[in-house]
Each structure stands twice: as structure tokens, then as C-alpha cells.
Design a protein around this motif. Structure first.
Motif, PDB file in Angstrom:
ATOM      1  N   LYS A 245      57.843  83.031 107.539  1.00 31.16           N
ATOM      2  CA  LYS A 245      57.061  84.041 108.268  1.00 31.16           C
ATOM      3  C   LYS A 245      56.250  83.380 109.370  1.00 31.16           C
ATOM      4  N   ALA A 246      55.637  82.253 109.041  1.00 32.98           N
ATOM      5  CA  ALA A 246      54.855  81.526 110.046  1.00 32.98           C
ATOM      6  C   ALA A 246      55.760  80.981 111.139  1.00 32.98           C
ATOM      7  N   LEU A 247      56.955  80.527 110.757  1.00 32.11           N
ATOM      8  CA  LEU A 247      57.900  80.011 111.741  1.00 32.11           C
ATOM      9  C   LEU A 247      58.343  81.115 112.688  1.00 32.11           C
ATOM     10  N   TYR A 248      58.613  82.280 112.145  1.00 34.73           N
ATOM     11  CA  TYR A 248      59.013  83.404 112.994  1.00 34.73           C
ATOM     12  C   TYR A 248      57.933  83.703 114.037  1.00 34.73           C
ATOM     13  N   GLN A 249      56.702  83.755 113.599  1.00 33.30           N
ATOM     14  CA  GLN A 249      55.609  84.050 114.524  1.00 33.30           C
ATOM     15  C   GLN A 249      55.488  82.976 115.600  1.00 33.30           C
ATOM     16  N   ALA A 250      55.614  81.706 115.200  1.00 31.62           N
ATOM     17  CA  ALA A 250      55.506  80.615 116.162  1.00 31.62           C
ATOM     18  C   ALA A 250      56.624  80.663 117.196  1.00 31.62           C
ATOM     19  N   PRO A 274      64.144  88.383 109.947  1.00 33.99           N
ATOM     20  CA  PRO A 274      63.586  88.340 111.306  1.00 33.99           C
ATOM     21  C   PRO A 274      64.022  87.115 112.118  1.00 33.99           C
ATOM     22  N   LEU A 275      64.183  85.958 111.465  1.00 35.11           N
ATOM     23  CA  LEU A 275      64.559  84.759 112.206  1.00 35.11           C
ATOM     24  C   LEU A 275      65.925  84.907 112.885  1.00 35.11           C
ATOM     25  N   LEU A 276      66.782  85.744 112.312  1.00 38.65           N
ATOM     26  CA  LEU A 276      68.116  85.927 112.889  1.00 38.65           C
ATOM     27  C   LEU A 276      68.094  86.785 114.153  1.00 38.65           C
ATOM     28  N   THR A 277      66.968  87.373 114.458  1.00 46.82           N
ATOM     29  CA  THR A 277      66.872  88.209 115.661  1.00 46.82           C
ATOM     30  C   THR A 277      66.454  87.402 116.884  1.00 46.82           C
ATOM     31  N   LEU A 278      66.079  86.152 116.705  1.00 44.10           N
ATOM     32  CA  LEU A 278      65.506  85.369 117.794  1.00 44.10           C
ATOM     33  C   LEU A 278      66.565  84.531 118.508  1.00 44.10           C
ATOM     34  N   PRO A 279      66.560  84.544 119.830  1.00 43.32           N
ATOM     35  CA  PRO A 279      67.543  83.749 120.574  1.00 43.32           C
ATOM     36  C   PRO A 279      67.274  82.254 120.528  1.00 43.32           C
ATOM     37  N   ASN A 280      66.050  81.859 120.201  1.00 43.30           N
ATOM     38  CA  ASN A 280      65.709  80.436 120.168  1.00 43.30           C
ATOM     39  C   ASN A 280      65.794  79.846 118.758  1.00 43.30           C
ATOM     40  N   VAL A 281      66.658  80.442 117.935  1.00 36.94           N
ATOM     41  CA  VAL A 281      66.938  79.917 116.597  1.00 36.94           C
ATOM     42  C   VAL A 281      68.443  79.724 116.450  1.00 36.94           C
ATOM     43  N   VAL A 282      68.854  78.513 116.076  1.00 35.13           N
ATOM     44  CA  VAL A 282      70.252  78.242 115.747  1.00 35.13           C
ATOM     45  C   VAL A 282      70.363  78.197 114.230  1.00 35.13           C
TER      46      VAL A 282
END
Length: 325
Positions: A245-250, A274-282
């Protein structure tokens, strides 16, 4: 009567072909589907040996239903899926498969670092979806890896192997470990730093720790706030070490630049995470040790540990209680 063994996932025939001569072997017949809990409970009632994967939670309630169990052979380095304390109390050996996957996992970790830094997955999707219409100066620009500072949290076998790969990219190496490793500092040209300092100065942070009571949520909001806005966080160790959760926010707030994740707290990771929605996450599906040769070595070692334990010998890879969570 032959001792009974249960194997919780279908393994290649050449790995287990010799077991049936001395053991009554039962095996879950699916390769890509974990054994259902109710099936495992039933099978545990008579077995003396269990060969399992990280997908099985071998907890106290399950161990209590296995009165004849002598050994649990985990086909993994980590063993946070096993209640080692409960097993040890009952005189049940627990083993793992260290060493054989070191180089393969280090390869994957550095590959994930490169892919995240240079936005490779995002760029591939950009091309395949028809968005690539021209070349432009700042199109899909990423972070340089060569000459950057790599912070390794946990300088075990895989952490050391990762450091060797980073040296080929002329990276500056720092590490944090529970115990300082003076010999490795000299051999690898790596500098010890307290965790807080490592997070502050690193361009790339790689988590290489086992998941234990001490390392759970070790990287949370406070630690992420220490990192550079251009920093990349890589985790090929275990989910649960990083507070997702903290990683997602960061990441959402661009407090850090990107993350590369091979592991998640819940696996398989839910598609609505939620992390899967971010373009800056592989993201990868826990494939750190997934080469053909390495997985075969892991299975062979797990079987050998099992046989040694049931034969009355001390398995080479016995997990000691003081190394568990």
C-alpha cells in the motif's frame, strides 16, 4: 511396508523415477494447479515424507494431522510457508534448496532492474499497441544503469551474485545486512551502509532478504520517503517485505521513479491489485529461479533431502529453528 511420501505438485518423471523402489509415492497430478487444501489434509494423515512448494501453507493445524511425518522438503530457498517451529517441536525435519538457484535468480534480478530502468515492458506495449509513430528526443526515456549506485538489502548468496553482475556495469555498490561482511566488502568492492543511508543514496534498491518476523514490512512509508525521486525499487525476494500500500502511494505520487516486482504478498497477485494499474511498475509472476536447468536442480535436491531424512541421515539442507521466522 514402504514409507509413504506425498509430493504436492507433478514433477518430471526423471526426477522421481527411483523413489518408487523404496517408497510408496503419491503425487498431485497437476503441474500448474496447486493441490487443494482438503486433498493435502487427507494425504498428510499417513505420510512420513512431504515434498512441497511455496504454494502450500504447511501450518501447525496441518502438521498436527500428520502423526507419522518425519520430514518436510521444501522446493525453494525460502521457507516462510512452513511453520518451522511447530515442525521442530514435533521432531519433524524441514529442508530447503539453497545454492542451486543463486545465479539464475541473480540473472533475473538484474534483468528486471534493466527492464524497469529502461521502461522495456512499457516500450514494448507502446509499439504493439500502435502508438509508435515517430522518434522524439525524450520518448520513453529511462534511467541509466551504468555508473549508478546500487543498494543491496541482504548480502546473501544471491545478493553477492547480483553485486558481481552490477560491477560489469561500473555501478557503485553499497549494502545493508544484519551482520557486516568484511571479506565480501574487499572482494566485491562493496561498502556497508545503515539502511537509512543506503535508501538515501541509492539509485537502485534491490531487496534480497528472506521473509521473517523481523523483515516483514521492512520497507514501508517511512523508508520509501527516504529514497530519491529518481530511484528504482526491485524485489525478487518475497512479498510482504515491502508494504504494498505504501509502495503504491509512493509510485502514484512519483515519490520514487519506478518498481520492478517478481513477488507479491498474495500470490497469484489479484488482477485488480492497485500496483498493476501503474505504468511505472514492471511485474513478473515469481519467476526468479525459472530456468529449466535450475528448476530441475531444485527438484532433484528436494528429493535428495527427502530421501536422506527418511533414511536416517541428516539432510544437507536442514533448516534450523534459529534461521526461521
Amino acid at each position: 511396508m514402504k514409507p509413504k511420501i506425498y509430493i504436492t505438485r507433478k514433477l518430471p518423471e526423471q526426477i522421481i523415477k527411483g523413489l518408487s523402489r523404496n517408497y510408496d509415492v503419491r503425487m498431485w497430478d497437476q503441474e500448474d494447479i496447486p493441490v487443494p487444501r482438503e486433498v493435502l489434509i487427507e494425504e498428510m494423515k499417513e505420510v512420513e515424507g512431504l515434498l512441497c512448494l511455496l504454494t502450500e501453507q504447511i501450518d501447525e493445524s496441518l502438521i498436527e494431522q500428520a502423526p507419522n511425518l518425519k520430514i518436510i522438503a521444501n522446493m525453494a530457498v525460502g521457507h516462510n510457508n512452513i511453520d518451522v517451529q511447530s515442525a521442530t517441536k514435533r521432531g519433524i525435519m524441514v529442508t530447503n534448496t539453497p545454492g542451486v538457484l543463486t545465479e539464475t535468480t541473480a540473472d533475473l534480478t538484474f534483468g528486471l532492474l534493466l527492464a524497469t530502468a529502461r521502461r522495456m515492458m512499457e516500450a514494448e506495449d507502446y509499439l504493439r499497441s500502435g502508438k509508435w509513430e515517430t522518434w522524439s528526443p525524450m520518448q520513453l526515456t529511462g534511467q541509466d544503469v551504468h555508473g549508478a549506485t546500487l543498494g543491496i538489502i541482504g548480502l546473501g548468496r544471491i545478493g553477492e551474485a547480483l553485486a558481481k553482475r552490477a560491477k560489469g556495469f561500473d555501478m557503485n555498490l553499497v549494502y545493508f545486512n544484519r551482520n557486516r561482511k568484511y571479506e565480501q566488502e574487499k572482494e566485491l568492492g562493496i561498502e556497508y551502509q545503515p539502511l537509512e543511508k543506503l535508501l538515501q543514496i541509492s539509485d537502485f534498491v534491490c531487496v534480497m532478504l528472506p521473509l521473517t518476523a523481523e523483515t516483514a514490512y521492512m520497507i514501508g512509508k517511512e523508508q520509501l520517503e527516504l529514497m530519491k525521486g529518481t530511484a528504482v525499487l526491485i524485489n525478487t525476494a518475497r512479498g510482504g517485505i515491502i508494504d504494498e500500500k505504501a509502495l503504491y502511494q509512493a509510485l502514484e505520487n512519483r515519490e520514487i521513479w519506478a518498481a520492478g516486482l517478481d513477488v507479491f504478498e498474495e500470490e497469484p497477485v489479484p488482477l485488480d491489485h492497485p500496483l498493476l494499474t501503474l505504468p511505472n511498475v514492471v511485474t513478473l509472476p515469481h519467476i526468479g529461479s525459472a530456468s529449466i536447468a535450475t528448476r530441475m536442480k531444485m527438484a532433484t535436491l528436494a528429493v535428495q533431502n527427502l530421501v536422506d531424512g527418511l533414511s536416517g541421515d541428516t539432510p544437507r539442507n536442514l533448516v534450523l529453528l534459529n534461521k526461521s521466522k
